[in-house]
Design a protein around this motif. Structure first.
Motif, PDB file in Angstrom:
ATOM      1  N   GLY A   1       0.768  -1.229   0.000  1.00 44.20           N
ATOM      2  CA  GLY A   1       0.000   0.000   0.000  1.00 44.20           C
ATOM      3  C   GLY A   1       0.799   1.278   0.000  1.00 44.20           C
ATOM      4  O   GLY A   1       0.220   2.363  -0.014  1.00 44.20           O
ATOM      5  N   ARG A   2       2.135   1.187   0.000  1.00 46.86           N
ATOM      6  CA  ARG A   2       2.961   2.393   0.082  1.00 46.86           C
ATOM      7  C   ARG A   2       3.791   2.639  -1.171  1.00 46.86           C
ATOM      8  O   ARG A   2       4.496   3.636  -1.252  1.00 46.86           O
ATOM      9  CB  ARG A   2       3.891   2.303   1.297  1.00 46.86           C
ATOM     10  N   ALA A   3       3.711   1.738  -2.117  1.00 49.42           N
ATOM     11  CA  ALA A   3       4.528   1.883  -3.328  1.00 49.42           C
ATOM     12  C   ALA A   3       3.973   2.990  -4.214  1.00 49.42           C
ATOM     13  O   ALA A   3       2.761   3.193  -4.302  1.00 49.42           O
ATOM     14  CB  ALA A   3       4.549   0.568  -4.096  1.00 49.42           C
ATOM     15  N   GLY A   4       4.873   3.698  -4.891  1.00 43.17           N
ATOM     16  CA  GLY A   4       4.475   4.756  -5.797  1.00 43.17           C
ATOM     17  C   GLY A   4       4.495   4.312  -7.247  1.00 43.17           C
ATOM     18  O   GLY A   4       4.869   3.179  -7.570  1.00 43.17           O
ATOM     19  N   PRO A   5       4.108   5.205  -8.140  1.00 47.38           N
ATOM     20  CA  PRO A   5       4.090   4.868  -9.562  1.00 47.38           C
ATOM     21  C   PRO A   5       5.445   4.452 -10.123  1.00 47.38           C
ATOM     22  O   PRO A   5       5.509   3.655 -11.063  1.00 47.38           O
ATOM     23  CB  PRO A   5       3.589   6.160 -10.217  1.00 47.38           C
ATOM     24  N   GLU A   6       6.550   4.973  -9.543  1.00 49.80           N
ATOM     25  CA  GLU A   6       7.869   4.593 -10.056  1.00 49.80           C
ATOM     26  C   GLU A   6       8.127   3.099  -9.842  1.00 49.80           C
ATOM     27  O   GLU A   6       8.609   2.400 -10.749  1.00 49.80           O
ATOM     28  CB  GLU A   6       8.970   5.410  -9.373  1.00 49.80           C
ATOM     29  N   LEU A   7       7.802   2.594  -8.653  1.00 52.39           N
ATOM     30  CA  LEU A   7       7.977   1.162  -8.413  1.00 52.39           C
ATOM     31  C   LEU A   7       7.032   0.362  -9.297  1.00 52.39           C
ATOM     32  O   LEU A   7       7.397  -0.707  -9.804  1.00 52.39           O
ATOM     33  CB  LEU A   7       7.742   0.832  -6.940  1.00 52.39           C
ATOM     34  N   ALA A   8       5.823   0.862  -9.509  1.00 53.63           N
ATOM     35  CA  ALA A   8       4.882   0.172 -10.389  1.00 53.63           C
ATOM     36  C   ALA A   8       5.466   0.024 -11.792  1.00 53.63           C
ATOM     37  O   ALA A   8       5.374  -1.047 -12.410  1.00 53.63           O
ATOM     38  CB  ALA A   8       3.561   0.938 -10.440  1.00 53.63           C
ATOM     39  N   ARG A   9       6.074   1.075 -12.291  1.00 53.80           N
ATOM     40  CA  ARG A   9       6.658   0.995 -13.638  1.00 53.80           C
ATOM     41  C   ARG A   9       7.897   0.104 -13.652  1.00 53.80           C
ATOM     42  O   ARG A   9       8.155  -0.602 -14.647  1.00 53.80           O
ATOM     43  CB  ARG A   9       6.963   2.407 -14.144  1.00 53.80           C
ATOM     44  N   ASP A  10       8.675   0.112 -12.551  1.00 57.68           N
ATOM     45  CA  ASP A  10       9.816  -0.810 -12.465  1.00 57.68           C
ATOM     46  C   ASP A  10       9.345  -2.267 -12.512  1.00 57.68           C
ATOM     47  O   ASP A  10       9.942  -3.112 -13.191  1.00 57.68           O
ATOM     48  CB  ASP A  10      10.585  -0.583 -11.159  1.00 57.68           C
ATOM     49  N   LEU A  11       8.283  -2.554 -11.782  1.00 57.52           N
ATOM     50  CA  LEU A  11       7.733  -3.911 -11.790  1.00 57.52           C
ATOM     51  C   LEU A  11       7.242  -4.291 -13.176  1.00 57.52           C
ATOM     52  O   LEU A  11       7.455  -5.416 -13.643  1.00 57.52           O
ATOM     53  CB  LEU A  11       6.592  -4.021 -10.784  1.00 57.52           C
ATOM     54  N   ALA A  12       6.596  -3.347 -13.843  1.00 59.14           N
ATOM     55  CA  ALA A  12       6.118  -3.619 -15.201  1.00 59.14           C
ATOM     56  C   ALA A  12       7.284  -3.920 -16.133  1.00 59.14           C
ATOM     57  O   ALA A  12       7.207  -4.832 -16.972  1.00 59.14           O
ATOM     58  CB  ALA A  12       5.311  -2.432 -15.715  1.00 59.14           C
ATOM     59  N   ALA A  13       8.370  -3.170 -15.994  1.00 58.89           N
ATOM     60  CA  ALA A  13       9.542  -3.412 -16.842  1.00 58.89           C
ATOM     61  C   ALA A  13      10.109  -4.810 -16.596  1.00 58.89           C
ATOM     62  O   ALA A  13      10.526  -5.495 -17.542  1.00 58.89           O
ATOM     63  CB  ALA A  13      10.604  -2.347 -16.582  1.00 58.89           C
ATOM     64  N   PHE A  14      10.132  -5.242 -15.334  1.00 59.53           N
ATOM     65  CA  PHE A  14      10.608  -6.590 -15.025  1.00 59.53           C
ATOM     66  C   PHE A  14       9.695  -7.637 -15.651  1.00 59.53           C
ATOM     67  O   PHE A  14      10.154  -8.596 -16.285  1.00 59.53           O
ATOM     68  CB  PHE A  14      10.686  -6.791 -13.513  1.00 59.53           C
ATOM     69  N   VAL A  15       8.380  -7.474 -15.479  1.00 61.57           N
ATOM     70  CA  VAL A  15       7.416  -8.439 -16.007  1.00 61.57           C
ATOM     71  C   VAL A  15       7.535  -8.544 -17.527  1.00 61.57           C
ATOM     72  O   VAL A  15       7.553  -9.647 -18.099  1.00 61.57           O
ATOM     73  CB  VAL A  15       5.990  -8.045 -15.578  1.00 61.57           C
ATOM     74  N   LEU A  16       7.629  -7.403 -18.194  1.00 63.67           N
ATOM     75  CA  LEU A  16       7.719  -7.415 -19.656  1.00 63.67           C
ATOM     76  C   LEU A  16       9.025  -8.034 -20.124  1.00 63.67           C
ATOM     77  O   LEU A  16       9.050  -8.784 -21.111  1.00 63.67           O
ATOM     78  CB  LEU A  16       7.564  -5.993 -20.189  1.00 63.67           C
ATOM     79  N   ALA A  17      10.124  -7.727 -19.436  1.00 61.87           N
ATOM     80  CA  ALA A  17      11.413  -8.326 -19.808  1.00 61.87           C
ATOM     81  C   ALA A  17      11.377  -9.833 -19.623  1.00 61.87           C
ATOM     82  O   ALA A  17      11.906 -10.593 -20.453  1.00 61.87           O
ATOM     83  CB  ALA A  17      12.534  -7.711 -18.974  1.00 61.87           C
ATOM     84  N   PHE A  18      10.757 -10.299 -18.554  1.00 62.82           N
ATOM     85  CA  PHE A  18      10.676 -11.734 -18.302  1.00 62.82           C
ATOM     86  C   PHE A  18       9.852 -12.420 -19.392  1.00 62.82           C
ATOM     87  O   PHE A  18      10.195 -13.503 -19.867  1.00 62.82           O
ATOM     88  CB  PHE A  18      10.060 -11.979 -16.928  1.00 62.82           C
ATOM     89  N   ARG A  19       8.762 -11.788 -19.797  1.00 63.02           N
ATOM     90  CA  ARG A  19       7.930 -12.376 -20.856  1.00 63.02           C
ATOM     91  C   ARG A  19       8.718 -12.596 -22.143  1.00 63.02           C
ATOM     92  O   ARG A  19       8.487 -13.558 -22.875  1.00 63.02           O
ATOM     93  CB  ARG A  19       6.744 -11.454 -21.175  1.00 63.02           C
ATOM     94  N   GLU A  20       9.637 -11.687 -22.410  1.00 65.53           N
ATOM     95  CA  GLU A  20      10.351 -11.720 -23.691  1.00 65.53           C
ATOM     96  C   GLU A  20      11.705 -12.420 -23.611  1.00 65.53           C
ATOM     97  O   GLU A  20      12.451 -12.430 -24.588  1.00 65.53           O
ATOM     98  CB  GLU A  20      10.551 -10.288 -24.199  1.00 65.53           C
ATOM     99  N   ILE A  21      12.014 -12.977 -22.458  1.00 65.28           N
ATOM    100  CA  ILE A  21      13.333 -13.563 -22.290  1.00 65.28           C
ATOM    101  C   ILE A  21      13.516 -14.715 -23.284  1.00 65.28           C
ATOM    102  O   ILE A  21      12.604 -15.486 -23.553  1.00 65.28           O
ATOM    103  CB  ILE A  21      13.520 -14.032 -20.831  1.00 65.28           C
ATOM    104  N   GLY A  22      14.692 -14.804 -23.871  1.00 65.16           N
ATOM    105  CA  GLY A  22      14.916 -15.765 -24.948  1.00 65.16           C
ATOM    106  C   GLY A  22      15.530 -17.069 -24.501  1.00 65.16           C
ATOM    107  O   GLY A  22      16.347 -17.642 -25.227  1.00 65.16           O
ATOM    108  N   VAL A  23      15.160 -17.567 -23.330  1.00 59.16           N
ATOM    109  CA  VAL A  23      15.704 -18.828 -22.830  1.00 59.16           C
ATOM    110  C   VAL A  23      14.778 -19.959 -23.269  1.00 59.16           C
ATOM    111  O   VAL A  23      13.608 -19.980 -22.899  1.00 59.16           O
ATOM    112  CB  VAL A  23      15.823 -18.797 -21.290  1.00 59.16           C
ATOM    113  N   PRO A  24      15.262 -20.895 -24.057  1.00 58.47           N
ATOM    114  CA  PRO A  24      14.389 -21.965 -24.562  1.00 58.47           C
ATOM    115  C   PRO A  24      14.174 -23.069 -23.530  1.00 58.47           C
ATOM    116  O   PRO A  24      14.929 -23.204 -22.564  1.00 58.47           O
ATOM    117  CB  PRO A  24      15.164 -22.497 -25.764  1.00 58.47           C
TER     118      PRO A  24
END
Length: 294
Positions: free
Chosen positions: A114-137
């Motif tokens: 409940g204390r996180a700001g929009p900056e942490l939200a965008r950091d989390l989104a960047a992690f999630v998106l990077a993980f989705r696109e990771i090229g490990v077969p």
């Protein structure tokens, strides 16, 4: 300390010292201190300033340890923040019956619900998106990789169990939200890499509140990317939740599935851990309130 699971083994700093002395004598002089956490799979001890020791609490935790040892080195190069690195592994010894591991220590603090700001939200989104696109077969199915219907029975059983406690939640409202998520169209794309356990206790932030590390990859694999939206409800307040959704560009169906996954995890965790793990049970309460409050 109250045990969380049937068959959970006792550990202490003395055991860790003996295990380290026998397997890694070069580290035997380092101080050992248990790390306070809401972890449910491993007992974690800090070893000196740069290492941590992870001891499975049950036989099931051995699989989780093997999973991390296998995948962490391959995943790390494709992710935007630090993740654990295995520094060594040990086998049964000193009366401890299972394998165990030493990881490199990652600095940072766990964020508060409940204390996180929009900056942490965008950091989390960047992690999630990077993980989705990771090229490990060859990724295995994530622990939470399937459709929500696969946990429908367990979720409804947990709601019934909650009714028998003094927890102040409206079971009918929980089930109405759950049913709405169940009706959302399923993921039609290819399975994507996901962490599948982005709880606050598995996140690290720096002094400015920005994401600096992600822990505990025992459940990672490929599946429905909606599962990695759970921080929207288990961590973020409403304004940061909106920033997170914008940054991950989640459509309505994916968002509903993510909400359902967060709700299911919380209602299953709360009756199980309410008397044994105050960190997990408090987070479960926060998550349920976040979902029901919209």
């Amino acid at each position: 300390m109250a045990k969380m699971h049937a068959g959970e083994i006792d550990t202490d700093a003395g055991l860790v010292r003996r295990l380290v002395r026998g397997r890694f004598p070069e580290w035997s002089g380092l101080p050992v201190e248990r790390v306070a956490s809401g972890g449910t799979v491993n007992a974690v001890y800090r070893l000196g300033s740069a290492l941590s020791v992870r001891l499975p609490l049950t036989a099931g935790g051995v699989r989780a340890l093997d999973h991390e040892t296998r995948w962490l080195p391959e995943l790390a190069p494709g992710l935007p923040v630090a993740i654990p690195a295995v520094a060594g592994t040990g086998g049964p010894a000193e009366g401890f019956p299972w394998p165990w591991a030493v990881h490199r220590w990652l600095d940072g603090a766990t964020p508060a619900e409940g204390r996180a700001g929009p900056e942490l939200a965008r950091d989390l989104a960047a992690f999630v998106l990077a993980f989705r696109e990771i090229g490990v077969p060859g990724g295995p199915p994530a622990y939470r990789s399937g459709p929500l219907a696969s946990v429908d029975a367990a979720t409804r059983a947990a709601v019934a169990e909650l009714r028998r406690t003094d927890e102040p939640f409206d079971a009918a409202a929980i089930l109405a939200s759950w049913d709405e998520s169940l009706r959302a169209p399923g993921w039609a794309g290819a399975p994507r890499w996901l962490h599948s356990d982005l709880m606050p206790g598995n996140l690290l932030v720096d002094g400015a509140g920005r994401l600096s590390g992600v822990l505990d990859f025992a459940t990672c694999g490929i599946g429905d990317p909606a599962c990695d939206l759970i921080p929207a409800w288990n961590l973020l307040p409403a304004d940061a939740r909106a920033a997170f959704r914008d940054a991950v560009d989640a459509d309505d169906a994916t968002w509903l599935r993510g909400r359902g996954r967060a709700l299911s995890m919380a209602v299953i965790q709360l009756p199980y851990y309410r008397c044994t793990n105050p960190i997990i049970s408090a987070n479960a309460r926060y998550t349920i309130r976040s979902v029901l409050d919209g």
